[in-house]
Design a protein around this motif. Structure first.
Motif, mmCIF file in Angstrom:
data_model
loop_
_atom_site.group_PDB
_atom_site.id
_atom_site.type_symbol
_atom_site.label_atom_id
_atom_site.label_comp_id
_atom_site.label_asym_id
_atom_site.label_seq_id
_atom_site.Cartn_x
_atom_site.Cartn_y
_atom_site.Cartn_z
ATOM 1 N N ASP A 183 12.989 40.530 -8.342
ATOM 2 C CA ASP A 183 14.011 39.473 -8.319
ATOM 3 C C ASP A 183 15.034 39.670 -9.438
ATOM 4 O O ASP A 183 16.237 39.446 -9.243
ATOM 5 N N ARG B 107 18.969 40.218 -8.980
ATOM 6 C CA ARG B 107 19.902 39.286 -9.627
ATOM 7 C C ARG B 107 20.941 40.038 -10.457
ATOM 8 O O ARG B 107 22.131 39.712 -10.429
ATOM 9 N N LYS C 183 23.391 41.600 -8.188
ATOM 10 C CA LYS C 183 24.322 40.578 -7.669
ATOM 11 C C LYS C 183 25.355 40.203 -8.739
ATOM 12 O O LYS C 183 26.541 40.061 -8.436
ATOM 13 N N MET C 184 24.914 40.051 -9.984
ATOM 14 C CA MET C 184 25.850 39.730 -11.070
ATOM 15 C C MET C 184 26.917 40.821 -11.192
ATOM 16 O O MET C 184 28.103 40.513 -11.378
ATOM 17 N N THR D 35 16.413 41.805 -19.524
ATOM 18 C CA THR D 35 16.090 40.598 -18.761
ATOM 19 C C THR D 35 14.594 40.544 -18.460
ATOM 20 O O THR D 35 13.976 39.480 -18.555
#
Length: 153
Positions: free
Chosen positions: A55, A59, A62-63, A116
């Motif tokens: 995930d 993410r 996508k960012m 992250t």
């Protein structure tokens, strides 16, 4: 007590003292911030590490697709310093490094993903130490509902 290496809290404590003449700890004691007169239900959502990391990767991708590089560029051009607190946040700091020529875009993206993942791991460690959290996997909606109903009854 505020750890001397926690610059943000040290500055805040000094500001409170300068403005009021009282230690920040005096306010905490006087207002009972540590006491909780309410019954609290703490629910935590936890994913398997592999799913969580997948995930995170999605993410970050996508960012990037949503324009993180352009957003970071615009913030820097508007006067946000690369060393300012907001620009040291996950995402901005890695892209700032790319824009500053410290590494390639691919390296910045991989660094962002790694940082992250590390941040998520620290969050999990932090919350696992918190007493009284009822842990569920996101798919356990009925278990969560039952837990909330049981708490409210």
């Amino acid at each position: 007590a505020t750890h001397p290496n926690n610059l943000v809290r040290v500055i805040r404590a000094l500001e409170v003292y300068e403005l009021t003449g009282h230690k920040i700890s005096e306010f905490r004691g006087a207002h009972g911030f540590a006491s909780t007169p309410y019954l609290i239900l703490k629910i935590g959502l936890i994913k398997e590490r592999r799913e969580l990391y997948g995930d995170i990767e999605a993410r970050v991708d996508k960012m990037m697709g949503d324009g993180l590089v352009d957003e970071t560029k615009a913030l820097l051009e508007s006067g946000c310093g690369a060393d300012s607190r907001p620009m040291r946040a996950l995402g901005y700091k890695e892209i700032t490094g790319y824009l500053g020529g410290r590494y390639s875009l691919e390296e910045a993206v991989e660094l962002l993903k790694m940082n992250t993942r590390r941040y998520a791991k620290r969050q999990i460690t932090w919350f696992k130490k918190e007493a009284g959290i009822r842990w569920f996997h996101p798919g356990q909606k009925n278990g969560i509902i039952d837990c909330v109903r049981g708490f409210l009854n």
